[in-house]
Design a protein around this motif. Sequence first.
Motif, PDB file in Angstrom:
ATOM      1  N   LEU A 104       0.810  -1.210   0.000  1.00  7.11           N
ATOM      2  CA  LEU A 104       0.000   0.000   0.000  1.00  7.11           C
ATOM      3  C   LEU A 104       0.851   1.270   0.000  1.00  7.11           C
ATOM      4  CD1 LEU A 104      -2.861  -1.059   2.437  1.00  7.11           C
ATOM      5  CD2 LEU A 104      -3.120  -0.458   0.031  1.00  7.11           C
ATOM      6  N   PHE A 105       2.023   1.214   0.630  1.00  8.14           N
ATOM      7  CA  PHE A 105       2.938   2.363   0.631  1.00  8.14           C
ATOM      8  C   PHE A 105       4.009   2.235  -0.446  1.00  8.14           C
ATOM      9  CE2 PHE A 105       1.305   2.399   5.007  1.00  8.14           C
ATOM     10  CZ  PHE A 105       0.906   3.712   5.118  1.00  8.14           C
ATOM     11  N   LEU A 106       4.485   1.021  -0.650  1.00  2.00           N
ATOM     12  CA  LEU A 106       5.564   0.822  -1.631  1.00  2.00           C
ATOM     13  C   LEU A 106       5.107   1.089  -3.057  1.00  2.00           C
ATOM     14  CD1 LEU A 106       7.796  -2.250  -0.696  1.00  2.00           C
ATOM     15  CD2 LEU A 106       8.380   0.175  -0.739  1.00  2.00           C
ATOM     16  N   SER A 107       3.806   1.104  -3.297  1.00  2.00           N
ATOM     17  CA  SER A 107       3.317   1.382  -4.642  1.00  2.00           C
ATOM     18  C   SER A 107       3.511   2.845  -5.032  1.00  2.00           C
ATOM     19  CB  SER A 107       1.835   1.014  -4.762  1.00  2.00           C
ATOM     20  OG  SER A 107       1.069   1.742  -3.820  1.00  2.00           O
ATOM     21  N   LEU A 108       3.780   3.694  -4.055  1.00  2.00           N
ATOM     22  CA  LEU A 108       4.085   5.100  -4.344  1.00  2.00           C
ATOM     23  C   LEU A 108       5.440   5.224  -5.025  1.00  2.00           C
ATOM     24  CD1 LEU A 108       3.003   6.554  -0.900  1.00  2.00           C
ATOM     25  CD2 LEU A 108       1.973   7.209  -3.062  1.00  2.00           C
ATOM     26  N   ARG A 109       5.606   6.231  -5.854  1.00  2.70           N
ATOM     27  CA  ARG A 109       6.908   6.504  -6.447  1.00  2.70           C
ATOM     28  C   ARG A 109       7.877   6.978  -5.366  1.00  2.70           C
ATOM     29  NH1 ARG A 109       6.231   8.639 -12.686  1.00  2.70           N
ATOM     30  NH2 ARG A 109       4.904   6.894 -13.341  1.00  2.70           N
ATOM     31  N   ASP A 110       9.170   6.866  -5.643  1.00  4.79           N
ATOM     32  CA  ASP A 110      10.189   7.053  -4.614  1.00  4.79           C
ATOM     33  C   ASP A 110      10.043   8.366  -3.850  1.00  4.79           C
ATOM     34  OD1 ASP A 110      11.213   4.631  -5.271  1.00  4.79           O
ATOM     35  OD2 ASP A 110      12.925   5.390  -6.409  1.00  4.79           O
ATOM     36  N   LEU A 111       9.907   9.478  -4.578  1.00  4.75           N
ATOM     37  CA  LEU A 111       9.812  10.775  -3.915  1.00  4.75           C
ATOM     38  C   LEU A 111       8.568  10.861  -3.060  1.00  4.75           C
ATOM     39  CD1 LEU A 111      10.765  13.656  -3.402  1.00  4.75           C
ATOM     40  CD2 LEU A 111       9.597  14.360  -5.505  1.00  4.75           C
ATOM     41  N   ASN A 112       7.447  10.362  -3.591  1.00  9.33           N
ATOM     42  CA  ASN A 112       6.204  10.391  -2.825  1.00  9.33           C
ATOM     43  C   ASN A 112       6.305   9.517  -1.574  1.00  9.33           C
ATOM     44  OD1 ASN A 112       4.337  10.409  -5.908  1.00  9.33           O
ATOM     45  ND2 ASN A 112       4.918  12.147  -4.647  1.00  9.33           N
ATOM     46  N   ARG A 113       7.050   8.427  -1.697  1.00 13.80           N
ATOM     47  CA  ARG A 113       7.237   7.540  -0.541  1.00 13.80           C
ATOM     48  C   ARG A 113       7.995   8.269   0.559  1.00 13.80           C
ATOM     49  NH1 ARG A 113      10.283   2.569  -2.407  1.00 13.80           N
ATOM     50  NH2 ARG A 113       8.718   2.714  -4.056  1.00 13.80           N
ATOM     51  N   ASP A 114       9.001   9.016   0.173  1.00 13.71           N
ATOM     52  CA  ASP A 114       9.734   9.822   1.151  1.00 13.71           C
ATOM     53  C   ASP A 114       8.831  10.894   1.753  1.00 13.71           C
ATOM     54  OD1 ASP A 114      12.005   8.357   0.631  1.00 13.71           O
ATOM     55  OD2 ASP A 114      12.845   9.825  -0.773  1.00 13.71           O
ATOM     56  N   GLN A 115       8.025  11.508   0.902  1.00 11.68           N
ATOM     57  CA  GLN A 115       7.151  12.593   1.367  1.00 11.68           C
ATOM     58  C   GLN A 115       6.104  12.088   2.347  1.00 11.68           C
ATOM     59  OE1 GLN A 115       5.875  13.872  -2.521  1.00 11.68           O
ATOM     60  NE2 GLN A 115       7.245  15.649  -2.530  1.00 11.68           N
ATOM     61  N   ILE A 116       5.478  10.948   2.032  1.00 11.61           N
ATOM     62  CA  ILE A 116       4.458  10.431   2.946  1.00 11.61           C
ATOM     63  C   ILE A 116       5.104   9.944   4.235  1.00 11.61           C
ATOM     64  CG2 ILE A 116       4.389   7.997   2.189  1.00 11.61           C
ATOM     65  CD1 ILE A 116       1.344   8.166   2.366  1.00 11.61           C
ATOM     66  N   GLY A 117       6.340   9.470   4.137  1.00 13.25           N
ATOM     67  CA  GLY A 117       7.072   9.082   5.339  1.00 13.25           C
ATOM     68  C   GLY A 117       7.319  10.270   6.237  1.00 13.25           C
ATOM     69  N   ASN A 118       7.650  11.399   5.636  1.00 11.37           N
ATOM     70  CA  ASN A 118       7.886  12.611   6.420  1.00 11.37           C
ATOM     71  C   ASN A 118       6.603  13.131   7.053  1.00 11.37           C
ATOM     72  OD1 ASN A 118      10.633  12.647   5.809  1.00 11.37           O
ATOM     73  ND2 ASN A 118      10.327  13.844   3.940  1.00 11.37           N
ATOM     74  N   VAL A 119       5.488  12.924   6.370  1.00 14.72           N
ATOM     75  CA  VAL A 119       4.199  13.364   6.901  1.00 14.72           C
ATOM     76  C   VAL A 119       3.753  12.472   8.060  1.00 14.72           C
ATOM     77  CG1 VAL A 119       1.732  13.543   6.388  1.00 14.72           C
ATOM     78  CG2 VAL A 119       3.401  14.467   4.783  1.00 14.72           C
ATOM     79  N   LEU A 120       3.852  11.165   7.864  1.00 13.55           N
ATOM     80  CA  LEU A 120       3.331  10.226   8.860  1.00 13.55           C
ATOM     81  C   LEU A 120       4.296   9.983  10.013  1.00 13.55           C
ATOM     82  CD1 LEU A 120       1.671   7.563   6.529  1.00 13.55           C
ATOM     83  CD2 LEU A 120       0.535   9.299   7.913  1.00 13.55           C
ATOM     84  N   LYS A 121       5.608  10.049   9.705  1.00 13.70           N
ATOM     85  CA  LYS A 121       6.634   9.822  10.735  1.00 13.70           C
ATOM     86  C   LYS A 121       6.421   8.497  11.466  1.00 13.70           C
ATOM     87  CE  LYS A 121       7.610  14.736  11.580  1.00 13.70           C
ATOM     88  NZ  LYS A 121       6.806  15.275  10.479  1.00 13.70           N
ATOM     89  N   LEU A 122       6.118   7.453  10.691  1.00 17.92           N
ATOM     90  CA  LEU A 122       5.991   6.124  11.281  1.00 17.92           C
ATOM     91  C   LEU A 122       7.373   5.616  11.659  1.00 17.92           C
ATOM     92  CD1 LEU A 122       3.375   4.507   8.875  1.00 17.92           C
ATOM     93  CD2 LEU A 122       2.978   5.650  11.046  1.00 17.92           C
ATOM     94  N   ASN A 123       7.477   5.006  12.799  1.00 11.11           N
ATOM     95  CA  ASN A 123       8.772   4.507  13.261  1.00 11.11           C
ATOM     96  C   ASN A 123       8.584   3.195  14.000  1.00 11.11           C
ATOM     97  OD1 ASN A 123       7.848   5.192  15.910  1.00 11.11           O
ATOM     98  ND2 ASN A 123       8.493   7.310  15.560  1.00 11.11           N
ATOM     99  N   ASN A 124       9.602   2.799  14.724  1.00  7.68           N
ATOM    100  CA  ASN A 124       9.572   1.504  15.398  1.00  7.68           C
ATOM    101  C   ASN A 124       8.526   1.428  16.509  1.00  7.68           C
ATOM    102  OD1 ASN A 124      11.645   0.826  13.716  1.00  7.68           O
ATOM    103  ND2 ASN A 124      13.262   1.082  15.245  1.00  7.68           N
ATOM    104  N   ASP A 125       7.956   2.579  16.898  1.00  2.00           N
ATOM    105  CA  ASP A 125       6.918   2.573  17.928  1.00  2.00           C
ATOM    106  C   ASP A 125       5.589   2.039  17.396  1.00  2.00           C
ATOM    107  OD1 ASP A 125       8.660   3.652  19.774  1.00  2.00           O
ATOM    108  OD2 ASP A 125       8.110   5.728  19.307  1.00  2.00           O
ATOM    109  N   VAL A 126       5.444   2.025  16.070  1.00  2.00           N
ATOM    110  CA  VAL A 126       4.204   1.519  15.476  1.00  2.00           C
ATOM    111  C   VAL A 126       4.271  -0.006  15.452  1.00  2.00           C
ATOM    112  CG1 VAL A 126       2.702   1.497  13.458  1.00  2.00           C
ATOM    113  CG2 VAL A 126       3.933   3.587  14.066  1.00  2.00           C
ATOM    114  N   LYS A 127       3.470  -0.628  16.283  1.00  2.00           N
ATOM    115  CA  LYS A 127       3.509  -2.087  16.424  1.00  2.00           C
ATOM    116  C   LYS A 127       2.529  -2.795  15.495  1.00  2.00           C
ATOM    117  CE  LYS A 127       6.575  -1.706  19.655  1.00  2.00           C
ATOM    118  NZ  LYS A 127       7.997  -1.999  19.326  1.00  2.00           N
ATOM    119  N   THR A 128       1.458  -2.103  15.143  1.00  2.00           N
ATOM    120  CA  THR A 128       0.472  -2.736  14.275  1.00  2.00           C
ATOM    121  C   THR A 128      -0.396  -1.680  13.600  1.00  2.00           C
ATOM    122  OG1 THR A 128      -1.319  -4.374  14.193  1.00  2.00           O
ATOM    123  CG2 THR A 128      -1.262  -2.941  16.098  1.00  2.00           C
TER     124      THR A 128
END
Length: 359
Positions: free
Chosen positions: A129-153
């Motif tokens: 669902l996330f990897l289907s984004l193009r590389d730049l968009n994947r970085d951008q959504i990562g910066n928006v969501l800031k998901l990290n190791n604290d997300v367990k599920t």
Amino acid sequence: MLVHVSLLVGNGFDIQANLKTKYSDFYKYLRETALHSESLNDNTIYKEINKMHTSDKYYEKWSDFEMGLMSLTQEVNDESGLSDEKLFVDKMEIETHLTEYLKSIEQNINVEKEKDKIIEEFSRSASLLFLSLRDLNRDQIGNVLKLNNDVKTMHMNILDFNFTSLFKDSYELMEDNLASVRGPIGNSKLGIPMKKHEYIKVHGSTSRNMNLGGNDSTQLGVKMRDSRYSFSFIKPELDKAIAEKSYIRGKKALQRSSVFFVLGMSLGESDKNWWGEIANQLLRREKSALVIFSYHPDEIITNNGPYHKLEIDRIIDKFSSYFSDSKRDALEKIQQKVFVVINSRLFNLANMDFDEVNE
């Protein structure tokens, strides 16, 4: 820490699976039925759409048909001679034919026949669902969501807008643990377990409480707004009248979610309640994002950079048009959280053989 996500599924899923569920397929069925149906030939709605299809103003999508139906309510007045009761009865007749048509499609579907392939495809799609984004968009959504190791599920909520049962039947083949959602998402390269949470058939099904119509009373004709039958033309009002609570449950799912995925939906005005709700959540929640999976038949849109960008801009602008706040900075904040993937082919059941085996 857990994150709720919502996946909104529309008719594009069925079309991708080669089901003949386009509005144009149903119109063809109606024309064939009308050859031996006196009541259908006297049906106000059928006569109107038949007239539309003999001109260059024919409907292309279900949302177009629904908005056409709302426009027809404006003809309810003393001058036209069209009564609110007549239009209500005619709408019920059209819905009966739609139910019969879709049931004829469903009766040939046996998901158990392709169970292993479906599970594999749904697991693959959920993980991407996330990897289907193009590389730049994947970085951008990562910066928006800031998901990290604290997300367990991640907990998956499904809002199914289809009358048909293919997505639901396929989804129910899956275990509660759907997939490991793959990154990288921001700085996280870990797969995040995704589990089932809630499933909502927003507009009913072929077997129960099919809900077809407009978004709100402003789309009704003036005379129709005061009619005892007005509720049957407004989807949220009909849902309330039949006490299904699908709209209440659906909005609660969106309100607890921070990530929204839209699959196979045209972002039409007949469902603008949902687009406005998502926009409000994007503004309210700091860590939130929307991913729209869109299909375009012209591959040049996928492979040509400028055309690709223009199509993405068009989709984001259409979604943004449903945001009611007029403040420019709020709109820009929302748009920075909207991502579009064109022709992802996720949840693709096109190569499945669903036909029942008649013994």
